[in-house]
Enzyme design. Structure first.
Site, PDB file in Angstrom:
ATOM      1  N   SER A  30       0.878  -1.152   0.117  1.00 42.77           N
ATOM      2  CA  SER A  30      -0.176  -0.042  -0.039  1.00 42.77           C
ATOM      3  C   SER A  30       0.744   1.314  -0.044  1.00 42.77           C
ATOM      4  O   SER A  30       0.433   2.411  -0.514  1.00 42.77           O
ATOM      5  CB  SER A  30      -0.907   0.086   1.298  1.00 42.77           C
ATOM      6  OG  SER A  30      -0.185  -0.377   2.404  1.00 42.77           O
ATOM      7  N   THR A  31       2.082   1.255   0.531  1.00 38.29           N
ATOM      8  CA  THR A  31       2.831   2.178   0.430  1.00 38.29           C
ATOM      9  C   THR A  31       3.502   2.419  -0.711  1.00 38.29           C
ATOM     10  O   THR A  31       3.656   3.709  -1.251  1.00 38.29           O
ATOM     11  CB  THR A  31       4.021   2.166   1.692  1.00 38.29           C
ATOM     12  OG1 THR A  31       3.314   1.788   2.746  1.00 38.29           O
ATOM     13  CG2 THR A  31       4.702   3.582   1.913  1.00 38.29           C
ATOM     14  N   GLY A  82       8.452  -0.725   0.634  1.00 47.00           N
ATOM     15  CA  GLY A  82       7.925  -0.523   1.885  1.00 47.00           C
ATOM     16  C   GLY A  82       8.520  -1.639   2.882  1.00 47.00           C
ATOM     17  O   GLY A  82       9.465  -2.545   2.250  1.00 47.00           O
ATOM     18  N   ALA A  83       8.096  -1.654   4.011  1.00 46.58           N
ATOM     19  CA  ALA A  83       8.464  -2.651   4.952  1.00 46.58           C
ATOM     20  C   ALA A  83       7.307  -3.050   5.924  1.00 46.58           C
ATOM     21  O   ALA A  83       6.632  -2.166   6.282  1.00 46.58           O
ATOM     22  CB  ALA A  83       9.781  -2.305   5.637  1.00 46.58           C
ATOM     23  N   LYS A  94      10.139  -8.244   5.653  1.00 47.79           N
ATOM     24  CA  LYS A  94       9.091  -7.734   4.492  1.00 47.79           C
ATOM     25  C   LYS A  94       8.374  -9.184   3.911  1.00 47.79           C
ATOM     26  O   LYS A  94       8.645 -10.137   4.480  1.00 47.79           O
ATOM     27  CB  LYS A  94       9.830  -7.479   3.290  1.00 47.79           C
ATOM     28  CG  LYS A  94      10.264  -6.037   3.691  1.00 47.79           C
ATOM     29  CD  LYS A  94      11.177  -5.305   2.438  1.00 47.79           C
ATOM     30  CE  LYS A  94      10.513  -5.507   0.997  1.00 47.79           C
ATOM     31  NZ  LYS A  94       9.300  -4.982   1.087  1.00 47.79           N
ATOM     32  N   GLY A  95       7.267  -8.982   3.385  1.00 49.63           N
ATOM     33  CA  GLY A  95       6.410 -10.045   2.824  1.00 49.63           C
ATOM     34  C   GLY A  95       5.006 -10.056   3.134  1.00 49.63           C
ATOM     35  O   GLY A  95       4.420 -10.905   2.760  1.00 49.63           O
ATOM     36  N   GLY A  96       4.586  -9.111   3.706  1.00 48.90           N
ATOM     37  CA  GLY A  96       3.242  -8.962   4.339  1.00 48.90           C
ATOM     38  C   GLY A  96       2.175  -8.862   3.193  1.00 48.90           C
ATOM     39  O   GLY A  96       0.993  -9.454   3.198  1.00 48.90           O
ATOM     40  N   GLY A  97       2.811  -8.612   1.742  1.00 48.03           N
ATOM     41  CA  GLY A  97       2.002  -8.720   0.741  1.00 48.03           C
ATOM     42  C   GLY A  97       2.307  -9.929  -0.160  1.00 48.03           C
ATOM     43  O   GLY A  97       2.209  -9.960  -1.336  1.00 48.03           O
ATOM     44  N   GLU A 103      10.792  -9.295  -4.255  1.00 49.97           N
ATOM     45  CA  GLU A 103      11.263  -8.032  -3.817  1.00 49.97           C
ATOM     46  C   GLU A 103      12.704  -8.200  -3.392  1.00 49.97           C
ATOM     47  O   GLU A 103      13.670  -7.164  -3.700  1.00 49.97           O
ATOM     48  CB  GLU A 103      10.559  -7.982  -2.531  1.00 49.97           C
ATOM     49  CG  GLU A 103       9.109  -7.128  -2.747  1.00 49.97           C
ATOM     50  CD  GLU A 103       8.392  -7.031  -1.662  1.00 49.97           C
ATOM     51  OE1 GLU A 103       7.247  -6.556  -1.532  1.00 49.97           O
ATOM     52  OE2 GLU A 103       8.574  -7.571  -0.525  1.00 49.97           O
TER      53      GLU A 103
HETATM   54  C1  5RP Z   1       5.053  -6.970   0.293  1.00 50.41           C
HETATM   55  C2  5RP Z   1       5.791  -6.123   1.215  1.00 50.41           C
HETATM   56  C3  5RP Z   1       5.246  -4.875   1.529  1.00 50.41           C
HETATM   57  O1  5RP Z   1       6.516  -3.917   1.322  1.00 50.41           O
HETATM   58  C4  5RP Z   1       5.060  -4.583   3.147  1.00 50.41           C
HETATM   59  O2  5RP Z   1       4.056  -5.686   3.629  1.00 50.41           O
HETATM   60  C5  5RP Z   1       4.663  -3.147   3.607  1.00 50.41           C
HETATM   61  O3  5RP Z   1       3.460  -3.106   3.095  1.00 50.41           O
HETATM   62  P1  5RP Z   1       2.550  -1.823   3.307  1.00 50.41           P
HETATM   63  O4  5RP Z   1       3.338  -0.696   2.382  1.00 50.41           O
HETATM   64  O5  5RP Z   1       1.256  -2.243   2.710  1.00 50.41           O
HETATM   65  O6  5RP Z   1       2.300  -1.670   4.777  1.00 50.41           O
HETATM   66  O7  5RP Z   1       6.902  -6.500   1.881  1.00 50.41           O
HETATM   67  O8  5RP Z   1       5.359  -7.890   0.236  1.00 50.41           O
END
Ligand code: 5RP
Length: 227
Positions: A30-31, A82-83, A94-97, A103
């Site tokens: 999202s960032t 992002g992170a 990282k990796g929430g997405g 990445e």
């Molecule tokens: C995706 C990531 C993103 O950079 C991380 O999850 C941060 O996401 P957001 O900007 O939505 O908080 O590593 O795999």
């Protein structure tokens, strides 16, 4: 300021690192979506982008930015992403997405990693955010046991987020384990260790590919941390 406004602030601030005429490395989340929105204002002054996910590729293409395959480019001047957590040395989770493997690949191809995040992401020690690990499905249960031996609890990420639901499948056709209960005090050692486990595609600790700069959005503006 809301978290969304802080993300927009750092997304805009990241433009200063984009060299005119260059191909820029673009992360996921999202960032980064805010950064892509800001990048639209200079789309005619860059050659294009290398993207870390299908989602970012679609967003870049929708605003008319050419997306190159990573194999078409030797080196990128800058990677912007992002992170989920970043510490005071620039090490990250990282990796929430679910895009952590691509990445890490695009980050490794880039001379400078600029992390964009709101201030809630800055931590003393990595590990409060569940650590994403991309795994080959047939190895998932054994890898979960290996994390249990380290004191962690691994859960297979599902598509809708519901426990026990259909597993999420990454852009690479693999699964994600999210590991809670870890305190990662030695990010370099931890990344090296987990990378050796058979079936681990990528661990979401970014220590070898740490950030060089972090643009941190706070209510009083953007702080620049240099590591
Ligand atoms: C995706 C990531 C993103 O950079 C991380 O999850 C941060 O996401 P957001 O900007 O939505 O908080 O590593 O795999």
């Amino acid at each position: 300021m809301t978290q969304d406004e802080l993300k927009a602030l750092v997304g805009q601030a990241a433009l200063q690192y984009v060299e005119p005429g260059s191909i820029v490395g673009v992360g996921t989340g999202s960032t980064v979506n805010k950064f892509i929105d800001a990048l639209a204002t200079m789309k005619d002054r860059i050659a294009g982008a290398v993207s870390s996910s299908v989602a970012s590729t679609e967003r870049l293409q929708a605003i008319g930015i050419k997306v190159f395959d990573a194999t078409e480019v030797d080196e990128l001047a800058v990677y912007i992403d992002g992170a989920d957590e970043i510490d005071h040395a620039g090490y990250m989770i990282k990796g929430g997405g679910a895009a952590l493997t691509r990445e890490k690949i695009v980050a490794a191809q880039s001379r400078k990693f600029v992390c964009i995040a709101d201030e809630s992401k800055l931590v003393q020690t990595l590990g409060s955010f569940p650590l994403p690990v991309e795994v080959i499905p047939m190895a998932a249960r054994r890898i979960a046991r290996q994390f249990a031996a380290l004191g962690g609890t691994a859960t297979l990420r599902s598509k809708g987020g519901a426990a026990g639901g259909e597993p999420l499948v990454t852009d690479n056709g693999q699964h994600i384990l999210d590991v809670t209960g870890l305190k990662i005090t030695d990010p370099l050692g931890f990344e090296s260790q987990v990378n050796q486990w058979p079936g681990v595609v990528t661990v979401g600790v970014f220590a070898f590919q740490k950030a060089h700069v972090c643009l941190l959005g706070a209510s009083d503006g953007v702080r620049t941390l240099v590591f």
